[in-house]
Design a protein around this motif. Structure first.
Motif, PDB file in Angstrom:
ATOM      1  N   SER A 145      43.592  20.312  22.899  1.00 45.49           N
ATOM      2  CA  SER A 145      44.251  20.897  24.196  1.00 45.49           C
ATOM      3  C   SER A 145      45.772  21.482  23.646  1.00 45.49           C
ATOM      4  CB  SER A 145      44.986  19.753  25.007  1.00 45.49           C
ATOM      5  OG  SER A 145      45.314  18.846  24.473  1.00 45.49           O
ATOM      6  N   GLU A 146      46.262  21.323  22.490  1.00 45.72           N
ATOM      7  CA  GLU A 146      47.424  21.598  21.977  1.00 45.72           C
ATOM      8  C   GLU A 146      47.160  23.070  21.622  1.00 45.72           C
ATOM      9  OE1 GLU A 146      50.482  20.485  22.474  1.00 45.72           O
ATOM     10  OE2 GLU A 146      49.760  18.895  23.638  1.00 45.72           O
ATOM     11  N   ASP A 147      45.991  23.361  20.668  1.00 42.22           N
ATOM     12  CA  ASP A 147      45.962  24.484  20.156  1.00 42.22           C
ATOM     13  C   ASP A 147      45.055  25.528  21.270  1.00 42.22           C
ATOM     14  OD1 ASP A 147      46.644  23.508  17.611  1.00 42.22           O
ATOM     15  OD2 ASP A 147      44.578  22.626  17.180  1.00 42.22           O
ATOM     16  N   ASP A 150      47.939  27.790  23.012  1.00 42.39           N
ATOM     17  CA  ASP A 150      48.412  28.775  22.101  1.00 42.39           C
ATOM     18  C   ASP A 150      47.244  29.988  22.061  1.00 42.39           C
ATOM     19  OD1 ASP A 150      50.737  27.455  21.625  1.00 42.39           O
ATOM     20  OD2 ASP A 150      50.385  26.536  19.873  1.00 42.39           O
TER      21      ASP A 150
END
Length: 163
Positions: A145-147, A150
């Motif tokens: 989810s974090e990557d 971006d």
């Protein structure tokens, strides 16, 4: 009585042979014809008039079409501005999870191509599935989810970041 009918000239207009009666009356009794059918001057006046001018009517319809198209574009832009991409992490088994991406279709992004690019970027499985509501969403295996945020912002500049 007129030539081909059994009615008087005054009542010819109510019969089935109006044109023949008018022609016979004009040829044989022109003064009575002028008295009964004084439409020549009126027809000339009416020929030049109409309820709406054709150019004005076509311009109005063109303006309405342009206004509708502009309103449609405005609605689409407003929808895109109000649209959100929702990224959620869903736990499967003990330590297994998947990441769900919903809302990319609002930005005219092809979901199959996006799923394939997610799979190649994160080296995992990714597919387009229907959620409980019946809308399409992308499911990516693993907690990315974090990557993913971006990557979406880099790949598709149409999507604007929000906090």
């Amino acid at each position: 009585m007129s030539a081909n009918t059994s009615t008087t000239p005054e009542y010819c207009e109510f019969g089935p042979t109006l044109d023949k009666c008018k022609q016979w009356l004009q040829e044989n009794h022109s003064e009575l014809y002028e008295k009964l059918h004084p439409t020549s001057a009126i027809e000339e006046q009416l020929a030049g008039t109409s309820l709406k001018e054709p150019n004005k009517q076509s311009n109005d319809s063109e303006e309405k079409k342009k206004a509708k198209e502009a309103a449609k574009i405005e609605r689409e832009l407003k929808k895109k501005r109000a649209s959100k991409i929702i990224i959620t992490r869903i736990a499967r088994n003990k330590r297994k999870c998947v990441t769900s991406v919903y809302g990319l279709e609002n930005f005219d992004i092809d979901l199959k191509k996006a799923a394939k690019s997610f799979a190649s970027k994160f080296a995992c499985g990714s597919s387009v599935v229907k959620n409980n509501i019946g809308n399409d969403e992308i499911v990516v295996q693993g907690d990315v989810s974090e990557d993913l945020v971006d990557f979406i912002l880099e790949t598709w500049p149409v999507v604007s970041p929000r906090k």
